[in-house]
Design an enzyme around this catalytic site. Structure first.
Site, mmCIF file in Angstrom:
data_model
loop_
_atom_site.group_PDB
_atom_site.id
_atom_site.type_symbol
_atom_site.label_atom_id
_atom_site.label_comp_id
_atom_site.label_asym_id
_atom_site.label_seq_id
_atom_site.Cartn_x
_atom_site.Cartn_y
_atom_site.Cartn_z
ATOM 1 N N ASP A 185 0.896 -1.144 0.000
ATOM 2 C CA ASP A 185 0.000 0.000 0.000
ATOM 3 C C ASP A 185 0.938 1.198 0.000
ATOM 4 O OD1 ASP A 185 -1.474 2.246 0.850
ATOM 5 O OD2 ASP A 185 -3.048 0.920 1.565
ATOM 6 N N HIS A 186 1.091 1.834 -1.153
ATOM 7 C CA HIS A 186 2.202 2.799 -1.261
ATOM 8 C C HIS A 186 2.045 4.008 -0.327
ATOM 9 C CE1 HIS A 186 -0.335 5.104 -4.090
ATOM 10 N NE2 HIS A 186 0.484 6.103 -3.867
ATOM 11 N N HIS A 248 -5.672 2.750 1.042
ATOM 12 C CA HIS A 248 -4.911 3.917 1.508
ATOM 13 C C HIS A 248 -5.592 4.629 2.679
ATOM 14 C CE1 HIS A 248 -2.812 3.109 -2.094
ATOM 15 N NE2 HIS A 248 -3.537 3.821 -2.925
HETATM 16 C C1 BG6 Z 1 -3.412 4.604 -6.478
HETATM 17 C C2 BG6 Z 1 -4.763 4.639 -7.146
HETATM 18 O O1 BG6 Z 1 -3.335 3.541 -5.582
HETATM 19 O O2 BG6 Z 1 -3.205 5.819 -5.799
HETATM 20 C C3 BG6 Z 1 -4.864 5.810 -8.084
HETATM 21 O O3 BG6 Z 1 -4.973 3.436 -7.859
HETATM 22 C C4 BG6 Z 1 -4.515 7.088 -7.374
HETATM 23 O O4 BG6 Z 1 -6.157 5.902 -8.653
HETATM 24 C C5 BG6 Z 1 -3.203 6.955 -6.628
HETATM 25 O O5 BG6 Z 1 -4.411 8.111 -8.347
HETATM 26 C C6 BG6 Z 1 -2.938 8.162 -5.767
HETATM 27 O O6 BG6 Z 1 -1.659 8.067 -5.256
HETATM 28 P P1 BG6 Z 1 -0.859 9.368 -4.830
HETATM 29 O O7 BG6 Z 1 0.408 8.857 -4.268
HETATM 30 O O8 BG6 Z 1 -0.678 10.187 -6.088
HETATM 31 O O9 BG6 Z 1 -1.729 10.065 -3.852
#
Ligand code: BG6
Length: 504
Positions: A185-186, A248
């Site tokens: 989960d980045h 997230h």
């Molecule tokens: C991803 C989603 O996990 O997270 C995307 O699949 C989204 O739809 C993205 O745009 C948002 O990540 P960040 O790091 O740009 O907030």
């Protein structure tokens, strides 16, 4: 959780090697780790895909991604030539079991070259529906039985619903030990997200008031200005609730709401987080309308540019009922948080790209100042900006200078930019380094993923059983549908956004 050290020899296989995720995120992250001296002394990166590439063509393609998407731009860093020597391409048909021997052979060859057995990491940067099949074919390889050195990294979405997530967990744990599985989960790799733990548990100041006695409510906004971005085919299967809230945002809720861990051991942190998920009040499908709001963006204008509605995006059904916006009110039924609402919202084509968490404290219990000083009186508020700015601001009342006792709210601001020099690592850098080191603290355990699905399933079911009648229901460049305002206004609150100068 521990401080990073340079990982042991590692060999990374990236399934989906010619795909977008590798192009935009993984390769730039690996290159930055290399520049910062975090890559192992001995390492290899093997992109796997169906497209025909020579090693050189493949490297050239990755370089283009790095030039476009790396936090450090271009060749300016001068280390590409050295780095790219570690990168190669393996053309194979991942559907064909016999081709997996190529991987085993490559591992052997690298073992000889390195003079030691490296960590072998399989990164699934492929469409979610391909993961089970690849895992099934990888599992029987001898190297996968090496529970210490072999790891599999699985991107989100982890499953499409509770049932499929459970099946995927069953499949993976049938072939790998839980310790070998890294569910990414980045958001958890973001600096500011990690800093929530530092702020809460490395300071004596916050924890004593971090509960229902002092906190009125918590808000999380994860807003994006982009639309479907050419990902219509994926998004049609997903929608905002699955794409952002199930993973997230619920993880952010966990970071904000968890009890203090007794150590920074991976399982201890994950235990404390799963406790939060288990305590989140289950919304029933019948009640979903009172707790959750969905939206879909219409065509309109975005910063002076005409943009199509979601239903006109590529690979999207012109009658699509998919949510591009979701807002939910959660309650956490435990001693710390009983009756404190956690409002969360996320959406595409909103007014700003911003992720912020707001902790709204209760009003001061007594107020002895003269009535005329009260005009601008506000309760305390803590705002944690995750992105694009990274800062933490605490709002409190101060006396305006002068002969009158006039109070107004002021902010005490900790800004990463002002406090520290240099660039922060990107989330994927931190997470890839963790995988190479074998540290799973920031990754999702099987029970966490399933607990998160359990929370959102009733909302998904309610939405799927009732077609939305008002879609599209919000304009681009807005803050989403009116119903989302009503969701929070019913409780006497409003969504908080930071003033414009902060966002520039
Ligand atoms: C991803 C989603 O996990 O997270 C995307 O699949 C989204 O739809 C993205 O745009 C948002 O990540 P960040 O790091 O740009 O907030």
């Amino acid at each position: 959780m521990q401080n990073h050290k340079r990982p042991p020899a590692s060999l990374l296989f990236i399934f989906g090697g010619s795909g977008d995720l590798n192009f935009r995120k993984l390769s730039p992250a690996l290159y930055n780790l290399f520049i910062d001296n975090w890559m192992p002394e001995k390492f290899g990166i093997v992109g796997i895909g169906r497209t025909e590439f020579s090693d050189d063509q493949y490297r050239q393609r990755l370089l283009e991604g790095i030039e476009q998407f790396s936090r450090r731009k271009g060749k300016a860093n001068g280390q590409w030539k050295d780095f790219s020597q570690h990168v190669s391409y393996l053309r194979m048909d991942a559907e064909n079991e016999s081709e997996y021997q190529k991987i085993a052979e490559l591992v052997k060859a690298k073992e000889q070259e390195f003079g030691e057995h490296p960590n072998v990491i399989f990164y699934m940067a492929v469409a979610p529906q391909l993961v089970p099949d690849i895992a099934k074919k990888l599992g029987p390889l001898n190297i996968c039985a090496d529970t210490k050195c072999t790891r599999i990294v699985v991107e989100k979405p982890f499953g499409h619903d509770l049932k499929s997530a459970h099946e995927l967990n069953k499949l993976l744990t049938g072939m790998f030990d839980e310790e070998q599985i890294y569910r990414i989960d980045h958001y958890l790799g973001k600096e500011t997200v990690q800093n929530i733990l530092a702020m809460r548990f490395a300071n004596a100041l916050f924890e004593p008031i971090w509960n229902r006695n002092y906190i009125d409510h918590v808000q999380i906004t994860a807003a994006e200005t982009v639309g479907a971005e050419g990902r219509g085919a994926y998004y049609e299967q997903s929608g905002a609730l699955r794409d952002m809230v199930q993973n997230h945002i619920l993880q952010l809720v966990c970071m904000m709401a968890m009890e203090a861990p007794v150590s920074f051991d991976a399982n201890e942190i994950r235990n404390k987080k799963v406790d939060v998920l288990n305590a989140i009040r289950k919304i029933t499908a019948e009640d979903a309308h009172a707790f959750a709001v969905r939206g879909q963006y219409d065509e309109g204008w975005m910063k002076g540019e005409k943009v199509p509605g979601y239903r006109a995006e590529k690979n999207v059904n012109p009658q699509s009922a998919i949510d591009t916006f979701a807002a939910v009110k959660f309650y956490i039924d435990n001693w710390r948080w009983q009756d404190v609402p956690f409002y969360v919202r996320t959406g595409k084509r909103l007014h700003e790209k911003t992720t912020i968490i707001t902790v709204q404290f209760r009003p001061a219990p007594n107020y002895a100042f003269p009535p005329e000083s009260a005009e601008t009186w506000r309760p305390n508020r803590l705002v944690i900006s995750i992105q694009p700015d990274m800062d933490i601001r605490l709002r409190f009342q101060a006396k305006r200078p002068g002969q009158f006792m006039t109070l107004n709210p002021v902010d005490m601001i900790f800004s990463y930019k002002d406090a520290y020099d240099g660039d922060e690592p990107e989330a994927y850098e931190t997470l890839l380094l963790d995988v190479m080191e074998g540290n799973a603290t920031l990754f999702m355990r099987s029970d966490q993923v399933e607990a998160a699905w359990k929370i959102i399933m009733p909302i998904l079911e309610a939405w799927e059983s009732r077609q939305p009648v008002d879609f599209p229901n919000y304009a681009p460049d807005s803050w989403g549908p009116e119903d989302a305002e009503a969701l929070i206004a019913r409780d006497g609150h409003n969504w908080i956004t930071l003033p414009a100068p902060h966002q520039e």
